[in-house]
Design a protein around this motif. Structure first.
Motif, PDB file in Angstrom:
ATOM      1  N   ASP C 311      35.330  45.733  53.254  1.00  0.00           N
ATOM      2  CA  ASP C 311      35.546  46.105  52.279  1.00  0.00           C
ATOM      3  C   ASP C 311      35.151  46.875  51.162  1.00  0.00           C
ATOM      4  OD1 ASP C 311      37.360  49.103  52.147  1.00  0.00           O
ATOM      5  OD2 ASP C 311      39.194  47.849  52.737  1.00  0.00           O
ATOM      6  N   PRO C 312      34.785  48.307  51.205  1.00  0.00           N
ATOM      7  CA  PRO C 312      34.100  48.632  49.752  1.00  0.00           C
ATOM      8  C   PRO C 312      34.955  48.637  48.676  1.00  0.00           C
ATOM      9  CG  PRO C 312      33.586  50.272  50.714  1.00  0.00           C
ATOM     10  CD  PRO C 312      33.816  49.468  51.992  1.00  0.00           C
ATOM     11  N   LYS C 313      36.339  48.866  48.660  1.00  0.00           N
ATOM     12  CA  LYS C 313      37.511  48.661  48.144  1.00  0.00           C
ATOM     13  C   LYS C 313      37.979  47.141  47.932  1.00  0.00           C
ATOM     14  CE  LYS C 313      38.627  53.322  48.813  1.00  0.00           C
ATOM     15  NZ  LYS C 313      39.762  54.270  50.397  1.00  0.00           N
ATOM     16  N   ARG C 314      37.317  46.321  48.367  1.00  0.00           N
ATOM     17  CA  ARG C 314      37.867  44.962  48.356  1.00  0.00           C
ATOM     18  C   ARG C 314      38.190  44.001  46.593  1.00  0.00           C
ATOM     19  NH1 ARG C 314      40.526  41.210  49.575  1.00  0.00           N
ATOM     20  NH2 ARG C 314      39.575  38.760  49.198  1.00  0.00           N
ATOM     21  N   ASP C 315      37.702  45.102  45.584  1.00  0.00           N
ATOM     22  CA  ASP C 315      38.564  44.012  44.245  1.00  0.00           C
ATOM     23  C   ASP C 315      39.465  44.549  43.924  1.00  0.00           C
ATOM     24  OD1 ASP C 315      35.175  44.089  42.945  1.00  0.00           O
ATOM     25  OD2 ASP C 315      35.719  42.729  43.876  1.00  0.00           O
ATOM     26  N   ARG C 316      39.868  46.251  44.605  1.00  0.00           N
ATOM     27  CA  ARG C 316      40.894  46.414  44.240  1.00  0.00           C
ATOM     28  C   ARG C 316      41.744  46.682  45.157  1.00  0.00           C
ATOM     29  NH1 ARG C 316      39.479  52.814  45.147  1.00  0.00           N
ATOM     30  NH2 ARG C 316      41.817  53.079  44.570  1.00  0.00           N
ATOM     31  N   VAL C 317      41.884  46.174  46.459  1.00  0.00           N
ATOM     32  CA  VAL C 317      42.754  44.993  47.514  1.00  0.00           C
ATOM     33  C   VAL C 317      42.664  44.486  47.095  1.00  0.00           C
ATOM     34  CG1 VAL C 317      42.778  44.522  49.981  1.00  0.00           C
ATOM     35  CG2 VAL C 317      42.104  46.264  49.359  1.00  0.00           C
ATOM     36  N   ARG C 318      41.751  43.473  46.760  1.00  0.00           N
ATOM     37  CA  ARG C 318      42.159  41.736  46.065  1.00  0.00           C
ATOM     38  C   ARG C 318      43.416  41.815  44.782  1.00  0.00           C
ATOM     39  NH1 ARG C 318      40.513  37.723  42.411  1.00  0.00           N
ATOM     40  NH2 ARG C 318      41.030  35.852  42.708  1.00  0.00           N
TER      41      ARG C 318
END
Lengths: 274, 295, 429
Positions: C311-318
């Protein structure tokens, strides 16, 4: 078929029979409409007791609060799009076929393959495609997908209608140098107008019952197909809202029934040469 | 003046929308699905190499063979019942005079309401305890009704009854409209010859309605065989998998188990030998009708 | 009809449109959160509220996708296989294990939580950790308990059975079928409650699907004993008619409607009753699962927060996950559940709601809970066996299809072996 001459008792018996059959056939829907007027708490306790208590519109208000109005609106949008797309795709193809275009004839045969493949088979790859194209959760996409189901049927019906008669008339119109608008108004609409409306109605109905694609494609904008099962999930089933929904969707259904029966009658009269 | 119609070899670009619609919504997704079936496609993983193990998995799955039998039985029973009742209703509508149109409006309601609403309506009718049927039986007989959806036969016949209830009006409408294909002069000749209405029905009307009946049978068979929504919403394949059809088993294995999309699609592909004859019948009839119109 | 547009131009236009549509930056846009719409509306609302707080604080945005239990399998499949279907999802822990290869390793997040004094409970670790990774961050769990109508037990001077042998006599005394009341009720249609019940009975009778090494050991005399017990229970007349067609909430509804006096369920029934007027909450009693010849064993169902590893939004999801699992926010979530869900981390059993003895039973039941595949490791094969309701089907074959117990056990064992072989060939965890 011309109206047959019956002796008095036979036609009366048949009339009574058809009304009885129709009444019994749509009884569940009528019962639901009546039951929807009961208080939600009474329905929750005893969903089968249709007539108890004072009538109230609480069920309808509860349905609206649950998002029933949005579901209905979304379903109508999807169905309208499906009807328009079906017509936009089927009319030109049927016209081509009537002018003996071999490629179009092959294509209409190929379209029949749509019915070989159930939508549940296709829903996953379609979802994949929709997500890649950022078209997920789109009512327009769902409408287009629903149109694919009614397209082969539409082409088949239109081929029968836009057959030799329309083809000959179009040739005459071409010789008379009528414009496209004149040809549409004087030739196309009179010959296939009723079929067009019938196809639109069928496409509309097929689209608003669409389930397999809606289940995967839609998440925030639900249609009736996937919104209504939410009412009967979990520990407490919201019977009152479900019955209110059935009563409400019965209204556009009645309107559609009126349109379809008028069209059928017109088709029958036309074919009788009246 | 008879205008000679020239055959046109050219193809109009106005057919492009139909082509695109078919490609994007059927051809491409179906190709992807077939790819999944012939490779070891599992959820969350990329497509692997060519393999036929999915087919052997599908055939070994005991639920699949039972579901195939159920699907076939369901489709045949439903189609025969729908067409028989629909044809009969069309006959009554033809001879019932002006009442026909108004009664037809009511008859069409089950077909015109959304499928989910219709399915859940039947859940309400058959719900145990305290659904409509249960309430009726209790008030008349004084004891609760049997749990129809809790027995294998009850659940199966409930699904059949639902399918017939919902779709027969549409077929009745189609047959009602198609009776207009009978040439009026032939009917008049039969009437003048003193033959009964029943004789005309058996011979003339039946002959002219035959293509329509065949087309409707084929379409109805394909749609009913692939029926998924009513099973999902009314019985969920139960009780104890007795009303699982191929579509519902495939969804169960492909999605519920969350793993075996390839096997699920194989199951659907294995039903092609049953569905294809029906679609071929549609092809043949459509072609003959086209040929009859053009000549 | 005239040509409306030249074919080549039409095709070029279509391609351009598709290209533009596909060209949106994948890491932009709101975080799509797929949450499970469970029985506790307040918990659902609190979950969303916490996520919205994060979005406000970080000037980000979130969108929610509500998933009902019935739709959960399809949504899980869509999440796993289709990139972009959602960015963060609430998954059953078993599904997180099955699809671990597609999911992000959340070990760092779990370590962060542990350093803040909230270590995952042993059960949470057993359910979620596989092959050294955490494919999901444990969120909450359901305990499976026996739920009784305390007023009916009191009326007959009964107490909840402590052993399985005592269940049938108690249920028989409570049954008054002429008045539509049955002593016990559970479906036989492969719903979640039945899956958990059958698995628990199997363990309690000394049987198992897998041994500690993960080998299939279902075909055993103890399995046959457990099956005999279950068949005798279902055929005893203490259950209402139609259980063969029940779904996962039918037993809940039957209990609330007064058709059954007892069932096996999570504490969700108590939650539902507290928010309705149909039955006093004091008339509901939770009891631990009875013991069998091999002791007391129950099934654990956990739910986790998962995201895709690609997921390219991984950092935000984390960041969102860390915010949601912050102790104050996590406590808010548990409180909103009103005890219908269990915490998965240490240090939360001191919340005031756990002083309620009814809810305390659920917490204590965790000491007897096992993960799918126990006594073997959590594995994709074990999870698939559970999800495909092979054990309930085994019971149904005897009850409905006339199979002998031997034949039913052999068929179930063969099906389990096929699942194991298929997963082994795919080299799944």
């Amino acid at each position: 078929m011309s109206r047959p001459q019956h002796h008095f008792p036979t036609s009366v018996i048949l009339r009574i029979a058809i009304w009885l059959i129709a009444g019994v056939w749509c009884a569940p829907i009528l019962l639901a409409a009546v039951a929807a007027l009961r208080a939600p708490k009474r329905l929750a306790m005893n969903p089968g007791d249709i007539l108890g208590g004072e009538p109230t519109f609480e069920s309808f208000i509860a349905l609206q609060r649950s998002g029933g109005g949005d579901w209905l609106r979304n379903s109508l949008i999807v169905s309208a799009i499906a009807a328009i797309v079906t017509l936009l795709c089927s009319l030109p193809l049927a016209a081509d076929i009537s002018r003996k275009s071999p490629i179009s004839r092959r294509l209409s045969d190929l379209l029949m393959l749509t019915y070989v493949v159930p939508t549940s088979f296709l829903s996953f790859p379609v979802l994949y495609l929709a997500v890649i194209l950022s078209l997920r959760d789109s009512l327009v996409v769902l409408g287009i997908l629903s149109a694919a189901t009614s397209l082969p049927l539409a082409v088949m019906v239109l081929q029968a209608q836009a057959g030799t008669a329309a083809g000959q008339l179009m040739d005459i119109a071409a010789l008379e140098r009528l414009s496209l608008a004149q040809r549409t108004w004087h030739v196309i609409i009179p010959t296939v107008g009723h079929s067009v409306l019938a196809i639109a109605a069928i496409a509309f109905v097929l689209a608003w019952s669409e389930y397999a694609y809606s289940l995967l494609l839609l998440s925030s904008r639900l249609t009736l197909s996937i919104g209504l099962p939410h009412l009967l999930s979990g520990d407490v089933w919201r019977w009152s809202e479900l019955l209110a929904a059935v009563a409400i969707v019965g209204l556009p259904a009645l309107f559609l029934a009126d349109v379809v029966t008028r069209l059928v009658n017109l088709l029958r009269l036309r074919q009788a040469g009246v | 003046m008879i205008v000679q119609r020239r055959a046109r070899a050219t193809w109009s670009a106005t057919s492009i929308p139909a082509i695109l619609l078919f490609l994007l919504t059927v051809a491409v997704p179906a190709s992807v699905a077939v790819l999944y079936a012939f490779t070891g496609k599992r959820l969350g993983e990329p497509v692997a190499g060519f393999t036929l193990t999915n087919f052997s998995s599908a055939l070994r799955e005991p639920l699949f063979t039972a579901a195939l039998r159920t699907s076939l039985r369901f489709a045949v029973v439903c189609v025969v019942t729908k067409l028989a009742i629909g044809y009969g209703l069309a006959g009554i509508l033809t001879h019932a005079g002006r009442s026909a149109t108004a009664a037809l409006r009511l008859l069409l309601l089950p077909w015109l309401i959304p499928g989910s609403a219709a399915c859940l309506l039947w859940v309400w009718l058959l719900y145990q305890p305290s659904g409509v049927l249960d309430h009726l039986v209790r008030s008349v007989l004084g004891h609760p009704s049997r749990d129809i959806l809790g027995s294998a036969d009850g659940a199966f016949w409930s699904l059949v009854a639902f399918n017939v209830w919902r779709e027969t009006p549409f077929w009745a409408l189609v047959f009602f409209a198609s009776r207009k294909l009978v040439p009026p002069q032939l009917q008049e000749e039969l009437r003048l010859a003193g033959t009964s209405t029943w004789f005309a029905e058996r011979t003339l009307v039946a002959a002219y309605s035959a293509p329509t009946v065949l087309v409707c049978s084929a379409i109805s068979f394909v749609w009913t065989f692939g029926e998924f929504q009513s099973i999902e919403l009314i019985t969920r394949g139960g009780p104890s998998n007795h009303t699982q059809t191929v579509a519902s088993v495939a969804m169960d294995i492909g999605y519920a188990a969350g793993i075996d999309l390839g096997t699920a699609i194989c199951m659907m592909l294995l039903t092609l030998p049953i569905i294809l004859p029906a679609v071929l019948l549609l092809f043949v009839i459509a072609k003959r009708r086209r040929a009859a119109l053009i000549t | 009809m005239p040509r409306i547009i030249h074919p080549s131009k039409a095709i070029a236009l279509a391609c351009a449109t598709l290209f533009c549509a596909a060209c949106k930056s994948p890491s932009a846009g709101p975080i799509r959160v797929q949450y499970l719409e469970i029985w506790a509306p307040a918990l659902n609302e609190e979950f969303k509220s916490i996520a919205r707080s994060w979005a406000r604080d970080t000037h980000d945005s979130v969108e929610f996708i509500a998933v009902t239990l019935n739709d959960l399998p399809k949504r899980v499949a869509a999440f796993v296989d289709v990139p972009g279907a959602a960015n963060l999802a609430v998954f059953p822990a078993v599904d997180a294990v099955i699809h671990a290869s597609a999911l992000a390793d959340e070990s760092a997040i779990v370590s962060t939580l542990a350093t803040s004094g909230h270590t995952p409970l042993p059960n949470a670790e057993a359910m979620n950790k596989t092959q050294g990774m955490w494919p999901g961050v444990p969120l909450y769990a359901w305990s499976h308990l026996f739920v009784w109508r305390a007023n009916l037990l009191r009326k007959k001077s009964l107490s909840p059975p402590t052993r399985f042998e005592g269940l049938l006599p108690v249920a028989r005394i409570l049954t008054d079928s002429s008045n539509g009341l049955y002593g016990f009720g559970l479906g036989t249609n492969g719903d979640d409650d039945e899956k958990m019940f059958v698995q628990s009975v199997l363990w309690s009778f000394g049987g198992a699907v897998f041994d500690s090494a993960g080998k299939v050991v279902l075909d055993s005399p103890r399995t046959r004993d457990a099956l005999k017990y279950l068949v005798s229970l279902y055929r005893s007349g203490v259950m209402p008619p139609g259980i063969a067609g029940w779904d996962g909430a039918s037993n809940n509804r039957a209990f609330i409607a007064g058709t059954i006096a007892g069932t096996a369920n999570s504490p969700t029934i108590l939650y539902a009753l507290r928010h309705q007027d149909t039955l006093a909450a004091s008339d509901v009693m939770h009891a631990m699962y009875p013991e069998g010849p091999a002791g007391r064993h129950t099934f654990a169902t956990g739910f986790s927060l998962v995201s895709r590893r690609d997921d390219p939004k991984r950092d935000r999801v984390r960041e969102l996950i860390l915010f949601m699992m912050r102790p104050d926010n996590y406590a808010r979530l548990l409180r909103a559940g009103e005890g219908s869900v269990n915490p998965q981390y240490s240090g939360y059993d001191t919340l005031s709601m756990w002083t309620n003895p009814q809810l305390r039973v659920a917490l204590e039941s965790q000491n007897f809970e096992h993960h799918v595949g126990w006594p073997g490791p959590v594995s994709a094969a074990a999870a698939e066996v559970f999800q495909r309701h092979i054990l309930p089907d085994m019971v149904a074959r005897v009850l409905n299809d006339g199979f002998t117990e031997d034949a039913a056990v052999r068929e179930a064992s063969r099906r389990v072996q096929e699942v194991v072989d298929r997963n082994a060939s795919a080299q799944r965890p």
